[in-house]
Design a protein around this motif. Structure first.
Motif, PDB file in Angstrom:
ATOM      1  N   GLY A 132     -28.702  -5.044  41.685  1.00 12.76           N
ATOM      2  CA  GLY A 132     -27.656  -4.521  40.813  1.00 12.76           C
ATOM      3  C   GLY A 132     -27.877  -5.003  39.386  1.00 12.76           C
ATOM      4  N   ARG A 133     -27.095  -4.466  38.474  1.00  9.90           N
ATOM      5  CA  ARG A 133     -27.215  -4.908  37.080  1.00  9.90           C
ATOM      6  C   ARG A 133     -26.887  -6.392  36.959  1.00  9.90           C
ATOM      7  NH1 ARG A 133     -23.582  -1.525  33.487  1.00  9.90           N
ATOM      8  NH2 ARG A 133     -22.457  -1.105  35.407  1.00  9.90           N
ATOM      9  N   GLY A 134     -26.041  -6.900  37.861  1.00  7.46           N
ATOM     10  CA  GLY A 134     -25.710  -8.319  37.834  1.00  7.46           C
ATOM     11  C   GLY A 134     -26.942  -9.204  37.999  1.00  7.46           C
ATOM     12  N   HIS A 135     -27.889  -8.749  38.801  1.00  8.21           N
ATOM     13  CA  HIS A 135     -29.116  -9.538  38.978  1.00  8.21           C
ATOM     14  C   HIS A 135     -29.958  -9.523  37.703  1.00  8.21           C
ATOM     15  CE1 HIS A 135     -28.047  -8.286  43.204  1.00  8.21           C
ATOM     16  NE2 HIS A 135     -28.020  -9.607  43.269  1.00  8.21           N
ATOM     17  N   PHE A 136     -30.023  -8.356  37.060  1.00  5.95           N
ATOM     18  CA  PHE A 136     -30.739  -8.292  35.779  1.00  5.95           C
ATOM     19  C   PHE A 136     -30.047  -9.198  34.750  1.00  5.95           C
ATOM     20  CE2 PHE A 136     -32.325  -4.233  37.543  1.00  5.95           C
ATOM     21  CZ  PHE A 136     -33.679  -4.369  37.277  1.00  5.95           C
ATOM     22  N   ALA A 137     -28.709  -9.182  34.784  1.00  7.57           N
ATOM     23  CA  ALA A 137     -27.957 -10.006  33.830  1.00  7.57           C
ATOM     24  C   ALA A 137     -28.306 -11.481  34.027  1.00  7.57           C
ATOM     25  CB  ALA A 137     -26.459  -9.788  34.014  1.00  7.57           C
ATOM     26  N   ARG A 138     -28.350 -11.915  35.295  1.00  6.40           N
ATOM     27  CA  ARG A 138     -28.669 -13.321  35.557  1.00  6.40           C
ATOM     28  C   ARG A 138     -30.095 -13.650  35.125  1.00  6.40           C
ATOM     29  NH1 ARG A 138     -26.175 -12.974  41.228  1.00  6.40           N
ATOM     30  NH2 ARG A 138     -24.064 -12.602  40.498  1.00  6.40           N
ATOM     31  N   LEU A 139     -31.007 -12.707  35.341  1.00 12.97           N
ATOM     32  CA  LEU A 139     -32.396 -12.915  34.939  1.00 12.97           C
ATOM     33  C   LEU A 139     -32.484 -13.064  33.415  1.00 12.97           C
ATOM     34  CD1 LEU A 139     -35.409 -12.918  35.873  1.00 12.97           C
ATOM     35  CD2 LEU A 139     -35.442 -10.492  35.245  1.00 12.97           C
ATOM     36  N   LEU A 140     -31.778 -12.210  32.693  1.00  8.83           N
ATOM     37  CA  LEU A 140     -31.823 -12.252  31.227  1.00  8.83           C
ATOM     38  C   LEU A 140     -31.258 -13.582  30.705  1.00  8.83           C
ATOM     39  CD1 LEU A 140     -30.800  -8.533  30.572  1.00  8.83           C
ATOM     40  CD2 LEU A 140     -33.000  -9.594  29.988  1.00  8.83           C
ATOM     41  N   VAL A 141     -30.269 -14.123  31.401  1.00  7.04           N
ATOM     42  CA  VAL A 141     -29.729 -15.429  31.026  1.00  7.04           C
ATOM     43  C   VAL A 141     -30.778 -16.508  31.305  1.00  7.04           C
ATOM     44  CG1 VAL A 141     -27.967 -17.164  31.549  1.00  7.04           C
ATOM     45  CG2 VAL A 141     -27.332 -14.741  31.402  1.00  7.04           C
ATOM     46  N   GLU A 142     -31.341 -16.426  32.522  1.00  7.68           N
ATOM     47  CA  GLU A 142     -32.348 -17.410  32.928  1.00  7.68           C
ATOM     48  C   GLU A 142     -33.518 -17.449  31.938  1.00  7.68           C
ATOM     49  OE1 GLU A 142     -33.656 -17.330  37.262  1.00  7.68           O
ATOM     50  OE2 GLU A 142     -35.579 -16.986  36.249  1.00  7.68           O
ATOM     51  N   GLN A 143     -33.910 -16.274  31.437  1.00  8.38           N
ATOM     52  CA  GLN A 143     -35.072 -16.180  30.549  1.00  8.38           C
ATOM     53  C   GLN A 143     -34.710 -16.416  29.075  1.00  8.38           C
ATOM     54  OE1 GLN A 143     -38.395 -14.720  31.915  1.00  8.38           O
ATOM     55  NE2 GLN A 143     -37.385 -15.544  33.721  1.00  8.38           N
ATOM     56  N   GLY A 144     -33.436 -16.693  28.833  1.00  2.88           N
ATOM     57  CA  GLY A 144     -33.041 -17.027  27.464  1.00  2.88           C
ATOM     58  C   GLY A 144     -32.745 -15.843  26.561  1.00  2.88           C
ATOM     59  N   TYR A 145     -32.618 -14.650  27.153  1.00  2.00           N
ATOM     60  CA  TYR A 145     -32.326 -13.475  26.320  1.00  2.00           C
ATOM     61  C   TYR A 145     -30.828 -13.328  26.035  1.00  2.00           C
ATOM     62  CZ  TYR A 145     -37.126 -11.954  27.060  1.00  2.00           C
ATOM     63  OH  TYR A 145     -38.483 -11.881  27.070  1.00  2.00           O
ATOM     64  N   ALA A 146     -30.010 -14.006  26.827  1.00  2.00           N
ATOM     65  CA  ALA A 146     -28.557 -13.932  26.617  1.00  2.00           C
ATOM     66  C   ALA A 146     -27.937 -15.267  27.031  1.00  2.00           C
ATOM     67  CB  ALA A 146     -27.956 -12.798  27.442  1.00  2.00           C
ATOM     68  N   ALA A 147     -26.812 -15.600  26.410  1.00  2.00           N
ATOM     69  CA  ALA A 147     -26.179 -16.900  26.660  1.00  2.00           C
ATOM     70  C   ALA A 147     -25.492 -16.931  28.026  1.00  2.00           C
ATOM     71  CB  ALA A 147     -25.176 -17.216  25.561  1.00  2.00           C
ATOM     72  N   ASP A 148     -24.891 -15.810  28.412  1.00  2.00           N
ATOM     73  CA  ASP A 148     -24.263 -15.721  29.742  1.00  2.00           C
ATOM     74  C   ASP A 148     -24.320 -14.263  30.211  1.00  2.00           C
ATOM     75  OD1 ASP A 148     -22.157 -14.382  28.413  1.00  2.00           O
ATOM     76  OD2 ASP A 148     -21.134 -16.280  28.037  1.00  2.00           O
ATOM     77  N   THR A 149     -23.889 -14.044  31.446  1.00  2.00           N
ATOM     78  CA  THR A 149     -24.069 -12.692  31.998  1.00  2.00           C
ATOM     79  C   THR A 149     -23.229 -11.658  31.236  1.00  2.00           C
ATOM     80  OG1 THR A 149     -22.409 -13.168  33.677  1.00  2.00           O
ATOM     81  CG2 THR A 149     -24.693 -13.431  34.327  1.00  2.00           C
ATOM     82  N   LYS A 150     -22.082 -12.064  30.771  1.00  2.00           N
ATOM     83  CA  LYS A 150     -21.247 -11.142  29.996  1.00  2.00           C
ATOM     84  C   LYS A 150     -22.005 -10.661  28.751  1.00  2.00           C
ATOM     85  CE  LYS A 150     -16.347 -10.580  29.393  1.00  2.00           C
ATOM     86  NZ  LYS A 150     -16.325  -9.674  30.546  1.00  2.00           N
ATOM     87  N   ALA A 151     -22.635 -11.612  28.086  1.00  2.00           N
ATOM     88  CA  ALA A 151     -23.411 -11.283  26.886  1.00  2.00           C
ATOM     89  C   ALA A 151     -24.611 -10.403  27.250  1.00  2.00           C
ATOM     90  CB  ALA A 151     -23.872 -12.557  26.195  1.00  2.00           C
ATOM     91  N   ALA A 152     -25.210 -10.660  28.413  1.00  2.00           N
ATOM     92  CA  ALA A 152     -26.366  -9.852  28.850  1.00  2.00           C
ATOM     93  C   ALA A 152     -25.951  -8.396  29.053  1.00  2.00           C
ATOM     94  CB  ALA A 152     -26.944 -10.426  30.146  1.00  2.00           C
ATOM     95  N   PHE A 153     -24.754  -8.188  29.633  1.00  2.00           N
ATOM     96  CA  PHE A 153     -24.252  -6.815  29.791  1.00  2.00           C
ATOM     97  C   PHE A 153     -24.020  -6.181  28.428  1.00  2.00           C
ATOM     98  CE2 PHE A 153     -23.560  -7.608  34.267  1.00  2.00           C
ATOM     99  CZ  PHE A 153     -23.634  -6.346  34.813  1.00  2.00           C
ATOM    100  N   LYS A 154     -23.382  -6.922  27.568  1.00  2.00           N
ATOM    101  CA  LYS A 154     -23.011  -6.396  26.258  1.00  2.00           C
ATOM    102  C   LYS A 154     -24.246  -6.010  25.448  1.00  2.00           C
ATOM    103  CE  LYS A 154     -19.629  -7.349  22.721  1.00  2.00           C
ATOM    104  NZ  LYS A 154     -18.754  -8.300  22.082  1.00  2.00           N
ATOM    105  N   LYS A 155     -25.291  -6.834  25.575  1.00  2.00           N
ATOM    106  CA  LYS A 155     -26.477  -6.643  24.738  1.00  2.00           C
ATOM    107  C   LYS A 155     -27.472  -5.668  25.356  1.00  2.00           C
ATOM    108  CE  LYS A 155     -29.397  -9.958  22.305  1.00  2.00           C
ATOM    109  NZ  LYS A 155     -29.826 -11.354  22.346  1.00  2.00           N
ATOM    110  N   TYR A 156     -27.605  -5.691  26.704  1.00  2.00           N
ATOM    111  CA  TYR A 156     -28.702  -4.949  27.336  1.00  2.00           C
ATOM    112  C   TYR A 156     -28.288  -3.933  28.396  1.00  2.00           C
ATOM    113  CZ  TYR A 156     -31.595  -8.657  25.318  1.00  2.00           C
ATOM    114  OH  TYR A 156     -32.213  -9.519  24.451  1.00  2.00           O
ATOM    115  N   LEU A 157     -27.195  -4.207  29.128  1.00  2.00           N
ATOM    116  CA  LEU A 157     -26.991  -3.473  30.386  1.00  2.00           C
ATOM    117  C   LEU A 157     -25.808  -2.516  30.394  1.00  2.00           C
ATOM    118  CD1 LEU A 157     -27.720  -6.585  32.621  1.00  2.00           C
ATOM    119  CD2 LEU A 157     -29.232  -4.609  32.322  1.00  2.00           C
ATOM    120  N   ALA A 158     -24.973  -2.595  29.379  1.00  2.00           N
ATOM    121  CA  ALA A 158     -23.809  -1.701  29.324  1.00  2.00           C
ATOM    122  C   ALA A 158     -24.250  -0.303  28.867  1.00  2.00           C
ATOM    123  CB  ALA A 158     -22.770  -2.278  28.369  1.00  2.00           C
TER     124      ALA A 158
END
Ligand code: AMP
Ligand code: MN
Ligand code: MN
Ligand code: MN
Length: 280
Positions: A132-158
């Motif tokens: 799911g997109r949640g897994h991508f969000a966690r990956l983006l956080v893990e890799q330093g592309y976003a501070a948290d999953t909410k930010a990962a959605f806002k920046k990349y996945l929404a």
């Protein structure tokens, strides 16, 4: 009585195993819990067994991904028979399409300069979960592309962002049909999150009703002002369901059992013992 009829485990994009989820529910003094993984019923037997052990009422559920008027909406099925052949077959199909979407998301993220996301998301999803997109969000956080999953959605996945893929899920009619065919009750999940203007909301509720939908869900987002939704439920003749949509313990996110107070006299699905069978 403390109920929570919407939650996720590692079988979709939650971080707790079904057994860990029940443990947390027990700790939070939840007396009736539904596990409602996205398009997946694989976690239900483990959750049911753990709930029996913990003395918690358990409701087998699922959250089906639907496309309605080019919008993604979610229909929760409660009290389903997870062995129902049509439901199982339909969910398998949805997860296959989910897998194809994951490859497309990874490709788009790759084009935006973030490589190898499919392997990373698969690793986080594990064997049991469709990505799911949640897994991508966690990956983006893990890799330093976003501070948290909410930010990962806002920046990349929404919707509209570089990693977003407009996916066609199943129709409202089909989703409700499979849920009811499996003996379940069809609940429109988190109606407040679709951000629909009143005429569109009315149209969605009307079609939900026409196709056999039975209840509207209230959750944390409605704590401040549940009245408009309660009024709509009453006018359309819907029961209520209530759930936290718990995925993981996180700042600002509802914990298991955190739902708004239910007004006196409201017709709750959980009050109907026949409606929700207690074990899969
Ligand atoms: P999917 O079905 O894979 O498109 O993912 C939907 C899930 O993504 C939802 O159930 C939430 O868990 C999560 N989600 C969607 N939008 C957001 C958001 N803005 N912030 C955090 N999580 C979100
Ligand atoms: Mn989710
Ligand atoms: Mn949802
Ligand atoms: Mn959910």
């Amino acid at each position: 009585m403390r109920i929570d009829l919407h939650s996720h485990s590692t079988y979709s994009d939650g971080v707790l195993t079904p057994a860990e989820l029940i443990e947390r529910a027990s700790h939070n003094r939840v007396t009736m819990l539904a596990l409602t993984d996205h398009d997946e019923v694989g976690g239900l037997p483990e959750a049911a067994a753990a709930a029996r052990e913990a003395g918690i009422g358990f409701v087998p559920g699922v959250e089906v991904s639907v496309t309605w008027a080019d919008l993604t909406v979610h229909v929760v099925g409660l009290g389903i028979d997870p062995r129902n052949a049509s439901l199982v077959h339909a969910l398998t199909g949805i997860r296959t399409s989910r897998g194809l979407r994951a490859a497309q998301i990874a490709q788009k993220l790759g084009a935006a300069g973030i490589p190898d996301c499919l392997a990373g998301a698969s690793r986080l999803a594990g064997d049991a979960a469709a990505i799911g997109r949640g897994h991508f969000a966690r990956l983006l956080v893990e890799q330093g592309y976003a501070a948290d999953t909410k930010a990962a959605f806002k920046k990349y996945l929404a919707p509209g962002k570089c990693g977003y893929v407009a996916h066609r899920w199943v129709s409202l009619r089909h989703a409700i049909g499979w849920i009811r065919g499996a003996g379940g009750h069809a609940v429109l999940a988190h109606p407040d999150r679709y951000r629909l203007a009143p005429p569109q909301m009315y149209k969605l509720l009307d079609e939900f009703k026409q196709n056999g939908g039975q209840a509207l869900e209230i959750g944390g987002g409605l704590r401040a002002n549940p009245q408009p939704l309660l009024r709509l439920a009453k006018n359309f003749g819907f029961s209520l369901s209530a759930g936290s949509d718990f995925h993981a313990a996180a700042k600002g996110a509802a914990d298991l059992g955190d739902i708004p107070p239910i007004p006196h006299g409201a017709r709750g699905l959980w009050q109907d013992r026949e409606a929700l069978r207690s074990a899969p």
